[in-house]
Write an enzyme that holds these catalytic residues in place. Structure first.
Site, PDB file in Angstrom:
ATOM      1  N   ASP A 125       5.328 -34.503  53.593  1.00 20.41           N
ATOM      2  CA  ASP A 125       6.117 -33.312  53.287  1.00 20.41           C
ATOM      3  C   ASP A 125       6.024 -33.004  51.793  1.00 20.41           C
ATOM      4  OD1 ASP A 125       6.969 -33.094  55.900  1.00 20.41           O
ATOM      5  OD2 ASP A 125       8.823 -34.214  55.569  1.00 20.41           O
TER       6      ASP A 125
ATOM      7  N   TYR B   4       7.285 -46.905  53.617  1.00 15.80           N
ATOM      8  CA  TYR B   4       7.946 -45.928  52.751  1.00 15.80           C
ATOM      9  C   TYR B   4       9.098 -46.584  51.995  1.00 15.80           C
ATOM     10  CZ  TYR B   4       5.745 -42.442  55.848  1.00 15.80           C
ATOM     11  OH  TYR B   4       4.851 -41.699  56.571  1.00 15.80           O
TER      12      TYR B   4
ATOM     13  N   ASP C 210      16.519 -33.416  55.235  1.00 15.53           N
ATOM     14  CA  ASP C 210      16.245 -33.887  53.877  1.00 15.53           C
ATOM     15  C   ASP C 210      16.934 -32.951  52.892  1.00 15.53           C
ATOM     16  OD1 ASP C 210      14.594 -31.621  53.462  1.00 15.53           O
ATOM     17  OD2 ASP C 210      12.777 -32.702  53.982  1.00 15.53           O
TER      18      ASP C 210
ATOM     19  N   ARG D 204      12.893 -38.970  57.913  1.00 18.44           N
ATOM     20  CA  ARG D 204      14.090 -38.130  57.751  1.00 18.44           C
ATOM     21  C   ARG D 204      14.907 -38.071  59.047  1.00 18.44           C
ATOM     22  NH1 ARG D 204      12.021 -32.333  58.395  1.00 18.44           N
ATOM     23  NH2 ARG D 204       9.771 -32.544  58.644  1.00 18.44           N
TER      24      ARG D 204
END
Length: 328
Positions: free
Chosen positions: A40, A68, A82, A192
């Site tokens: 993203d 992550y 998010d 997310r």
């Protein structure tokens, strides 16, 4: 490199994965560039790019596990799950304080979201629903709920929760809990959505405020070319950084079948090879490599990815030295 190359890039915030691909074409000297999984615009970190014939290898990199680092904010929900999306709900301060005071609840929620789980992707995503992107349907005012899909959260390690005050839906101050985490997951996982689901389990809502991809399979962002180095200053092509030959990448991912010159020629022409079953057990994907000599500047050559079954090879993907349209 006649077979193209794989490039690891450390993407900065604000750029789409497509932006990075577009800029990299000039730096890599080829129009044929692809990626092995997007990030993203808000996210930073590791993008795996392929140039020239090496783009054929990307198909086999997409399914690698990802790692992550992220920050989850509990107490506020957003339309995108998010911080880039509009705030849709804020939990009462009393509920947030209660969760913070009973941190075993957070630990239990994280445990419930670890291992094989069913996850509904975020509604604002590129997934197609009846031929139309989900995010386009959301922007058109539709209520989009995507079907759950199986993913695996191999690790969900959290830091010490901290409580703070931030602007709420109308700008008024509200209490939230920020939680740093490291997530190791299968491909297709929406981190997310993981934040959203943790917030829902705790009854306070949640979203991501930061996301960084640090690894794709065995490849680390520590070995990646800095984003600024790749894109240059906008007037000249940047230095593409370290380019990895396809054979080097394949050696890190698959068992290797080393070929002699005649076998390399036959395999490149699609022929099946006899394989010694004592040296190579049946396998769905093996890297067939013709080793370069010390005097060969081109180095090892990845001839193909093959299946080995019944003592014979079958080509799954071949890797020509050149393709129309240029190579890196």
């Amino acid at each position: 490199m006649p077979q193209g190359a794989i490039l690891l890039v450390d993407k900065v915030e604000g750029w789409t994965s497509h932006d990075v691909v577009a800029k990299s074409r000039r730096a890599l000297g080829t129009k044929k560039v692809g990626h092995a999984g997007t990030l993203d615009p808000m996210a930073t970190g590791l993008l795996v790019l392929g140039a020239g014939p090496a783009t054929r290898l990307l198909t086999h990199l997409v399914g690698l596990d990802k790692t992550y680092t992220t920050t989850i904010r509990l107490g506020l929900s957003t339309v995108t799950d998010d911080r880039e999306g509009e705030i849709t709900a804020a939990a009462p301060a009393g509920l947030v304080a209660e969760v913070f005071a009973n941190q075993d609840r957070i630990t239990a929620g994280v445990t419930d979201l670890t291992g094989p789980i069913e996850q509904a992707p975020s509604a604002v995503s590129a997934i197609r629903v009846d031929g139309k992107r989900a995010y386009d349907r959301v922007r058109a005012g539709e209520d989009v709920v995507l079907k759950k899909r199986p993913v695996t959260i191999h690790g969900f390690d959290i830091g010490e929760p901290r409580i703070l005050t931030v602007p709420g839906p109308g700008g008024e101050p509200v209490e939230v809990i920020d939680l740093d985490a490291v997530v190791r997951c299968s491909t297709g996982t929406y981190v997310r959505a993981l934040a959203r689901d943790l917030g829902e389990k705790l009854g306070v809502g949640g979203h991501l405020t930061a996301l960084r991809r640090t690894a794709v399979g065995p490849f680390s962002v520590d070995a990646a070319t800095p984003h600024a180095q790749l894109v240059g200053d906008g007037t000249v092509a940047g230095d593409p950084g370290v380019l990895y030959p396809p054979a080097d990448i394949a050696r890190r991912l698959f068992t290797v079948l080393e070929l002699d010159a005649e076998e390399a020629k036959d395999l490149a022409n699609g022929k099946r090879l006899s394989v010694d079953p004592e040296r190579h057990a049946p396998a769905p994907l093996v890297a067939a490599i013709f080793p370069g000599s010390d005097s060969d500047a081109a180095g090892d050559r990845l001839v193909g990815l093959v299946e080995i079954k019944g003592g014979r090879s079958r080509v799954i993907t071949n890797f020509p030295s050149q393709e129309t349209g240029g190579a890196a």
